[in-house]
Scaffold this motif. Structure first.
Motif, PDB file in Angstrom:
ATOM      1  N   UNK A  44       0.934  -1.230  -0.138  1.00 15.81           N
ATOM      2  CA  UNK A  44      -0.102   0.074   0.055  1.00 15.81           C
ATOM      3  C   UNK A  44       0.782   1.226  -0.079  1.00 15.81           C
ATOM      4  N   UNK A  45       0.708   2.122  -1.024  1.00 19.86           N
ATOM      5  CA  UNK A  45       1.599   3.260  -0.996  1.00 19.86           C
ATOM      6  C   UNK A  45       1.589   4.035   0.209  1.00 19.86           C
ATOM      7  N   UNK A  46       2.860   4.394   0.695  1.00 24.35           N
ATOM      8  CA  UNK A  46       3.124   5.250   1.799  1.00 24.35           C
ATOM      9  C   UNK A  46       2.305   6.531   1.652  1.00 24.35           C
ATOM     10  N   UNK A  47       2.253   7.387   2.660  1.00 21.31           N
ATOM     11  CA  UNK A  47       1.388   8.638   2.320  1.00 21.31           C
ATOM     12  C   UNK A  47       2.409   9.711   1.676  1.00 21.31           C
ATOM     13  N   UNK A  48       3.715   9.528   2.125  1.00 22.68           N
ATOM     14  CA  UNK A  48       4.941  10.539   1.575  1.00 22.68           C
ATOM     15  C   UNK A  48       4.780  10.173   0.168  1.00 22.68           C
ATOM     16  N   UNK A  49       4.783   9.122  -0.297  1.00 22.94           N
ATOM     17  CA  UNK A  49       4.798   8.561  -1.831  1.00 22.94           C
ATOM     18  C   UNK A  49       3.501   9.086  -2.624  1.00 22.94           C
ATOM     19  N   UNK A  50       2.257   9.029  -1.781  1.00 20.43           N
ATOM     20  CA  UNK A  50       1.314   9.327  -2.272  1.00 20.43           C
ATOM     21  C   UNK A  50       1.250  10.940  -2.695  1.00 20.43           C
ATOM     22  N   UNK A  51       1.614  11.562  -1.779  1.00 18.10           N
ATOM     23  CA  UNK A  51       1.484  13.191  -1.596  1.00 18.10           C
ATOM     24  C   UNK A  51       2.674  13.551  -2.891  1.00 18.10           C
ATOM     25  N   UNK A  52       3.633  12.893  -2.590  1.00 15.59           N
ATOM     26  CA  UNK A  52       4.707  13.273  -3.931  1.00 15.59           C
ATOM     27  C   UNK A  52       4.166  13.334  -5.311  1.00 15.59           C
ATOM     28  N   UNK A  53       3.323  12.154  -5.591  1.00 18.41           N
ATOM     29  CA  UNK A  53       2.892  11.649  -6.789  1.00 18.41           C
ATOM     30  C   UNK A  53       1.699  12.571  -7.195  1.00 18.41           C
ATOM     31  N   UNK A  54       1.096  12.956  -6.250  1.00 18.19           N
ATOM     32  CA  UNK A  54      -0.120  13.771  -6.336  1.00 18.19           C
ATOM     33  C   UNK A  54       0.234  15.155  -6.610  1.00 18.19           C
ATOM     34  N   UNK A  55       1.306  15.574  -6.017  1.00 22.55           N
ATOM     35  CA  UNK A  55       2.092  16.924  -6.539  1.00 22.55           C
ATOM     36  C   UNK A  55       2.801  17.031  -7.732  1.00 22.55           C
ATOM     37  N   UNK A  56       3.449  15.882  -8.095  1.00 19.65           N
ATOM     38  CA  UNK A  56       4.232  15.866  -9.195  1.00 19.65           C
ATOM     39  C   UNK A  56       3.051  15.786 -10.301  1.00 19.65           C
ATOM     40  N   UNK A  69      -4.225   5.695  -9.395  1.00 17.81           N
ATOM     41  CA  UNK A  69      -4.830   4.481  -9.730  1.00 17.81           C
ATOM     42  C   UNK A  69      -4.001   3.140  -9.015  1.00 17.81           C
ATOM     43  N   UNK A  70      -2.700   3.661  -8.277  1.00 19.52           N
ATOM     44  CA  UNK A  70      -2.015   2.405  -7.652  1.00 19.52           C
ATOM     45  C   UNK A  70      -1.722   2.727  -6.047  1.00 19.52           C
ATOM     46  N   UNK A  71      -2.938   2.956  -5.515  1.00 17.78           N
ATOM     47  CA  UNK A  71      -2.780   3.321  -4.041  1.00 17.78           C
ATOM     48  C   UNK A  71      -2.311   2.079  -3.353  1.00 17.78           C
ATOM     49  N   UNK A  72      -2.989   0.798  -4.156  1.00 13.88           N
ATOM     50  CA  UNK A  72      -2.607  -0.424  -3.788  1.00 13.88           C
ATOM     51  C   UNK A  72      -1.728  -1.090  -5.049  1.00 13.88           C
ATOM     52  N   UNK A  73      -0.634  -1.849  -4.786  1.00 15.48           N
ATOM     53  CA  UNK A  73       0.111  -2.452  -5.865  1.00 15.48           C
ATOM     54  C   UNK A  73       0.335  -4.081  -5.686  1.00 15.48           C
ATOM     55  N   UNK A  74       0.094  -4.698  -6.728  1.00 23.57           N
ATOM     56  CA  UNK A  74       0.496  -6.197  -6.533  1.00 23.57           C
ATOM     57  C   UNK A  74       1.393  -6.305  -7.706  1.00 23.57           C
ATOM     58  N   UNK A  75       2.292  -6.926  -7.289  1.00 22.56           N
ATOM     59  CA  UNK A  75       3.477  -7.604  -8.426  1.00 22.56           C
ATOM     60  C   UNK A  75       3.578  -9.066  -8.446  1.00 22.56           C
ATOM     61  N   UNK A  76       3.272  -9.759  -9.549  1.00 30.86           N
ATOM     62  CA  UNK A  76       3.358 -11.088  -9.580  1.00 30.86           C
ATOM     63  C   UNK A  76       4.627 -11.526 -10.588  1.00 30.86           C
ATOM     64  N   UNK A  77       5.457 -12.255  -9.971  1.00 30.47           N
ATOM     65  CA  UNK A  77       6.782 -12.591 -10.621  1.00 30.47           C
ATOM     66  C   UNK A  77       6.833 -14.012 -11.082  1.00 30.47           C
ATOM     67  N   UNK A  78       6.804 -14.237 -12.142  1.00 29.67           N
ATOM     68  CA  UNK A  78       6.815 -15.805 -12.693  1.00 29.67           C
ATOM     69  C   UNK A  78       8.269 -16.203 -13.281  1.00 29.67           C
ATOM     70  N   UNK A  79       8.276 -17.402 -12.781  1.00 30.47           N
ATOM     71  CA  UNK A  79       9.781 -18.053 -12.835  1.00 30.47           C
ATOM     72  C   UNK A  79       9.843 -18.215 -14.706  1.00 30.47           C
ATOM     73  N   UNK A  80       8.606 -18.694 -15.493  1.00 29.40           N
ATOM     74  CA  UNK A  80       8.855 -18.812 -16.548  1.00 29.40           C
ATOM     75  C   UNK A  80       7.989 -18.247 -17.564  1.00 29.40           C
ATOM     76  N   UNK A  81       8.712 -17.688 -18.611  1.00 24.94           N
ATOM     77  CA  UNK A  81       7.895 -16.353 -19.574  1.00 24.94           C
ATOM     78  C   UNK A  81       6.510 -16.896 -20.173  1.00 24.94           C
ATOM     79  N   UNK A  82       6.729 -18.273 -20.272  1.00 28.22           N
ATOM     80  CA  UNK A  82       5.487 -18.969 -21.083  1.00 28.22           C
ATOM     81  C   UNK A  82       4.144 -19.279 -20.213  1.00 28.22           C
ATOM     82  N   UNK A  83       4.551 -18.869 -18.817  1.00 23.31           N
ATOM     83  CA  UNK A  83       3.268 -18.758 -17.923  1.00 23.31           C
ATOM     84  C   UNK A  83       2.262 -17.551 -18.205  1.00 23.31           C
ATOM     85  N   UNK A  84       3.117 -16.531 -18.737  1.00 25.83           N
ATOM     86  CA  UNK A  84       2.248 -15.293 -18.587  1.00 25.83           C
ATOM     87  C   UNK A  84       1.101 -15.459 -19.194  1.00 25.83           C
ATOM     88  N   UNK A  85       0.707 -15.962 -20.219  1.00 22.22           N
ATOM     89  CA  UNK A  85      -0.932 -15.635 -20.831  1.00 22.22           C
ATOM     90  C   UNK A  85      -1.715 -16.527 -19.630  1.00 22.22           C
TER      91      UNK A  85
END
Length: 321
Positions: A44-56, A69-85
């Motif tokens: 979850x984006x920290x307050x300081x980061x949100x504030x800077x981005x809103x100002x920027x 739109x990214x106050x919450x961010x998920x990142x999925x890291x896959x071992x194999x690129x053919x699993x992307x689809x």
């Protein structure tokens, strides 16, 4: 109270951090069921980061009537690129993706540029309610979250690129040759992604040629099996039918993966035995193997196939309207 102070209260770290983790668990359960090798990160984006981005981006947000739109961010890291689809399909089936705000780069033949797979999704209402309402009414913050899909090789590169280049675009604009060199590093990592999959595919082929059936299945499918060993009765059955083993080797790996990711696989553990049986039901149709298949697997795979037909027919109907 200024904007930053208020944001610090609204985005209290201890209260908000579990929201990102709980949201990631929704996707994590699906990925685990499919057997895909992955890691998932949430923040979850920290307050300081949100504030800077809103100002920027203040002017841009006002002119284009946009919101963060990214106050919450998920990142999925896959071992194999053919699993992307398969991963993208699971994401579409789990959350409502906002197409116009998402970014999925298409690779160009004559260029090596970093490929973004960033998807903006509507935040489920039960998670929206866990944030203070003032966060959305007092600030240009959307009730959305972002999901990024990466591979293990590209993950580190994207982290460096984000902190070093993306946040300092004006500095890098003066140094075209360094930007190109950084992109060249990404190109090398993409080749590594492809080489890893290719290596394991070649290993699976050698396993097939050497009649090492269990190893062939492991290296072809590259999944987290609950039981990675094939049972003696099934192994002996397959050893008597070289044509069936060839068809298993040539069958598309993503179809059984999609079945195991679905709710219809509930109660059917992802084992080597069950993978072979599911693969036969969905792709091969070998009668003698069907006779050895538990009724639960036969019924569920049949239901899954019917759902796929309905889904395809609905898509065709929409496309022709």
């Amino acid at each position: 109270m200024n904007g930053l102070e208020e944001l610090q209260k609204l985005l209290d770290k201890e209260k908000m951090a579990p929201v990102g983790k709980d949201l990631s668990l929704v996707m994590q359960k699906k990925l685990k069921k499919s057997g895909i090798y992955f890691r998932i990160f949430a923040r979850v984006k920290e307050a300081e980061s949100v504030y800077r981005k809103l100002e920027w981006k203040k002017q841009e947000y006002l002119e284009k009537n946009k919101k963060l739109q990214d106050v919450v961010g998920l990142r999925i890291v896959l071992y194999y690129m053919d699993d992307i689809p398969v991963c993208k399909e699971m994401l579409r089936n789990t959350f409502a993706i906002i197409g116009k705000d998402s970014h999925e780069d298409i690779p160009k033949v004559n260029e090596f540029n970093p490929l973004r797979m960033n998807y903006v999704c509507h935040m489920p209402e039960e998670f929206v309610k866990r944030f203070p309402e003032e966060l959305f009414t007092n600030y240009r913050i959307d009730k959305t979250f972002e999901v990024q899909i990466r591979t293990t090789f590209s993950e580190g590169w994207h982290e460096v690129d984000h902190d070093v280049r993306y946040k300092h675009k004006e500095e890098w604009a003066q140094h075209y040759e360094f930007s190109r060199e950084l992109n060249g590093i990404y190109a090398t990592l993409e080749v590594c992604d492809r080489s890893m999959v290719n290596l394991l595919e070649r290993l699976a082929y050698q396993n097939y040629k050497n009649r090492q059936i269990e190893a062939m299945i492991r290296n072809k499918y590259r999944l987290r099996f609950e039981n990675p060993r094939i049972s003696v009765p099934l192994l002996e059955f397959l050893q008597k039918d070289t044509e069936l083993v060839k068809r298993i080797y040539r069958s598309p790996r993503e179809i059984p993966m999609r079945f195991f990711a679905s709710s219809l696989s509930e109660g059917i553990p992802l084992t080597v035995d069950n993978l072979v049986l599911v693969c036969n039901e969905l792709c091969l149709g070998q009668k003698d193997l069907e006779d050895r298949t538990p009724m639960l697997i036969r019924e569920r795979t049949g239901q899954w196939q019917e759902k796929q037909k309905i889904s395809i027919n609905m898509k065709k109907s929409v496309d022709t309207e």
